[in-house]
Design an enzyme around this catalytic site. Structure first.
Site, PDB file in Angstrom:
ATOM      1  N   THR A   1     -77.907 -53.378  16.477  1.00  0.00           N
ATOM      2  CA  THR A   1     -76.541 -53.863  16.291  1.00  0.00           C
ATOM      3  C   THR A   1     -76.608 -55.237  15.646  1.00  0.00           C
ATOM      4  O   THR A   1     -77.457 -56.064  15.992  1.00  0.00           O
ATOM      5  CB  THR A   1     -75.787 -53.928  17.631  1.00  0.00           C
ATOM      6  OG1 THR A   1     -75.680 -52.605  18.145  1.00  0.00           O
ATOM      7  CG2 THR A   1     -74.380 -54.483  17.446  1.00  0.00           C
TER       8      THR A   1
ATOM      9  N   PHE B   1     -74.541 -58.695  14.653  1.00  0.00           N
ATOM     10  CA  PHE B   1     -73.398 -59.494  15.114  1.00  0.00           C
ATOM     11  C   PHE B   1     -73.120 -60.610  14.117  1.00  0.00           C
ATOM     12  O   PHE B   1     -74.031 -61.099  13.461  1.00  0.00           O
ATOM     13  CB  PHE B   1     -73.723 -60.155  16.466  1.00  0.00           C
ATOM     14  CG  PHE B   1     -73.937 -59.200  17.603  1.00  0.00           C
ATOM     15  CD1 PHE B   1     -75.137 -58.516  17.730  1.00  0.00           C
ATOM     16  CD2 PHE B   1     -72.956 -58.991  18.555  1.00  0.00           C
ATOM     17  CE1 PHE B   1     -75.345 -57.638  18.782  1.00  0.00           C
ATOM     18  CE2 PHE B   1     -73.146 -58.126  19.620  1.00  0.00           C
ATOM     19  CZ  PHE B   1     -74.347 -57.435  19.722  1.00  0.00           C
TER      20      PHE B   1
END
Ligand code: PEP
Ligand code: MN
Length: 636
Positions: free
Chosen positions: A533, A535
């Site tokens: 992921t 960010f």
């Protein structure tokens, strides 16, 4: 022996145990773990363990089977984190120590410090007292060299380490350096170990040329028994019959040592191989095998170095190695330690609103322990405060109204795709800028109550995505358990904890287990390990400069709209092509209140100097609207 104390023990009972054991000649060390508090009692005398077991407040007494006691994993289950200045070594970090073999001049160490710091090293090394094989070789600059090392460390904000060879030099060196280095040749110089241990300062302990792992840990025991618990072990190659390399890097020592001790272990690929071209591949191998860091020799002019030139990297080679390590660290689920750049922002603009926060607070969406918190820890370290928010909007609001200086906002997952809501929020909040980027690998773990086992589990709770990403594990190892959806991964861990039910478990990240003091029953249970992921770090635009890393800004995120005619999007993208800007991402989003009209989100590399600025001017002239959401350093 390990004296495990009862959870409800009173201070009086603790004192009584301590007094009795001290009177019998033991040295006591209290270790507060996440699950239990123990006294490590070490010393020569023999005492009947049953006598200790009977004392009020004692839960159990366990003999330590290893000859090393304070250093053993039996005594302390959790990893020790060694603090050197502002840098931490151990746990999930990879700390890179770099610098020349020896400090040769003020200019030399200054120049090398500048380049290794820029590349991402966190501790500066440089020998001032060199234990050379030949008495005719350069022996080091002594105190003069220590002075230059300290000056360079201070100039570039790096703690320092240097080798100590003589017990009488200890007080002098303690004034100049942040961590002692005990060299391979002195690993069993017990008087030196005692003198250094007494300072209580951090020590980097190299493995001796012919030392077994047990002898090496016994040397660490000497340091610890003398008064320091801040010991970093360093594998630097051992003598074997092989002469192709200077020594033989004992890479399996890394996982072996980690099992035996709680102390962090790092690797020195420079002395292990003696050959520049071998340093980078062995560095990667050490990190892949779990090392908590590296010590690498770097020289600005290796061909002129007064010692160990052939094994010293050129600054450009070191910089390339750091980029490779950055990529590898994410694959192994760890992060490169960085020197925090937590400087409070000054008001950048006249109309700027100074943040209300007087120290570093970072907002995120989710419960404590969520993957976003892990991303925050990676970016800002353990010291910063986190502000959990119910929604992404609330995480933005916290940054806007100054309760948080920064926000950590997921934008994209390699399996789930873009988190569109956050692009919309960025578009809507004009006062917010993207100032950084952080990627983490999503490693799912089966987390249960301390003491419960995988076989026992009958119900598994997690966010539907967490469950979906572990289907293979759920179908095989956990086929006896029922998967149950929960609103978020970390919350599921909290729920299982509260239930107190050993047949329930949750799927979540390591941070959630830590926050809720729960046990990881099985780790890395996701079906696809390529689950990352990414960010954005967001902040109010006037605070943006404060978080920028020392690495060059190389990426921009922007949003634009184009008029409703053939080829308008194509023309906008052509501008990027024309200026050699490599587009990394493109998304379209409907514009609120304007049915069937779209905004386009683009991420692009910044290209050659000035290229982005020119391209932006052109975009402004052909697009209906265009706005830069932020420029930042991307390592991807
Ligand atoms: C050094 O680090 O420069 C050094 C002399 O290392 P070792 O003690 O491992 O030989
Ligand atoms: Mn050396």
């Amino acid at each position: 022996m390990i004296v495990v104390l009862q959870k409800q023990i009173t201070d009086k009972q603790k004192d009584a145990i301590r007094t009795l054991l001290t009177e019998r000649g033991y040295t006591i060390k209290e270790i507060v773990g996440s699950e239990e508090t123990v006294f490590g009692a070490v010393g020569r005398p023999a005492i009947d363990l049953r006598e200790v077991e009977m004392l009020d407040g004692v839960a159990s007494v366990i003999p330590i089977s290893k000859p090393f006691k304070l250093a053993s994993r039996e005594l302390k289950k959790e990893d020790t984190i060694v603090t050197v200045g502002r840098v931490k070594i151990g746990g999930g970090r990879i700390a890179i120590i770099a610098g020349p073999c020896a400090v040769e001049s003020r200019d030399q160490i200054m120049e090398i410090a500048a380049s290794v710091r820029e590349a991402g090293a966190v501790v500066l090394r440089g020998g001032a007292f060199k234990p050379r094989t030949s008495p005719y070789s350069f022996q080091g600059l002594g105190e003069e060299g220590l002075g230059y090392l300290k000056e360079a460390g201070e100039a570039y904000g790096m703690p320092t380490t240097s080798e100590v060879v003589n017990p009488s030099d200890v007080p002098l060196m303690a004034r100049y350096i942040d961590m002692f280095q005990i060299g391979a040749r002195n690993m069993q110089n017990f008087e030196l170990l005692k003198a250094v241990g007494k300072t209580g300062m951090p020590v980097l302990l190299k493995r001796g040329l012919c030392a077994t792992i047990e002898e090496w840990l016994m040397a660490a025991e000497y340091l610890m028994a003398s008064g320091t618990d801040q010991v970093v072990l360093c594998e630097r190659g051992i003598r074997t019959y092989e002469r192709a390399t200077r020594n033989t890097l004992d890479i399996s020592a890394i996982p072996v040592v980690q099992k035996m001790t709680h102390l962090p272990v790092i690797g020195d690929p420079s002395h292990a191989t003696g050959l520049r071209e071998m340093v980078s591949p062995m560095s990667l191998a050490l990190v892949a095998s779990g090392a908590s860091g590296l010590m690498v020799e770097v020289h600005n002019h290796p061909e002129k170095a007064l010692s160990d030139g052939p094994q010293s990297l050129y600054p450009a080679q070191f910089e390339k190695l750091m980029r490779d390590l950055q990529a590898l660290s994410q694959v192994v689920g760890r992060s490169l330690e960085r020197i925090p750049r937590i400087t409070m922002p000054t008001k950048g603009r006249e109309e700027g609103v100074a943040p209300a926060a007087d120290h570093l607070i970072v907002s995120f969406q989710g419960e404590r322990g969520a993957y976003s918190e892990l991303a925050i820890r990676r970016a800002f370290g353990e010291e910063c405060e986190v502000l959990p928010c119910k929604t992404f909007q609330a995480a933005f609001d916290a940054v806007l109204d100054g309760r948080a200086l920064y926000g950590m906002i997921p934008v994209e997952n390699t399996l789930g795709g873009t988190i569109l809501e956050n692009l919309d929020l960025l578009d809507r909040h004009r006062a917010i800028e993207v100032v950084g980027e952080q990627q983490i690998r999503i490693i799912h773990n089966l987390i249960g109550l301390p003491g419960s086992t995988v076989e026992q589990i009958r119900e598994v709770y997690s966010h539907p995505q967490g469950l979906a990403q572990c289907t293979e594990y759920l179908a095989s190892t956990l086929s006896h358990a029922q998967p149950i959806s929960f609103f978020d991964t970390a919350g599921a861990v909290g729920f299982v904890k509260e239930s107190g039910d050993p047949t329930k478990a949750a799927i979540a990240g390591v941070t959630a287990a830590k926050v809720y003091q729960m046990e990881i029953l099985d780790e890395g249970i996701e079906s696809n390990p390529r689950n990352y992921t990414r960010f954005y770090v967001i902040s109010r635009e006037e605070n943006a400069p404060a978080v920028r890393s020392s690495a060059p800004v190389n990426r921009a995120s922007l949003v634009f709209t184009v008029s409703d005619r053939p080829g308008s999007l194509f023309e906008a993208l052509l501008v990027l092509t024309k200026h050699g800007l490599n587009m990394k991402k493109l998304e379209s989003r409907p514009i609120a209140g304007k049915p069937w009209e779209y905004s386009f989100f683009v991420e692009t590399e910044l290209g050659d100097e000035g290229a982005f600025e020119v391209a932006f001017d052109e975009l402004e002239s052909i697009c209906k609207s265009v706005r830069v959401l932020g420029t930042y350093t991307s390592t991807l």
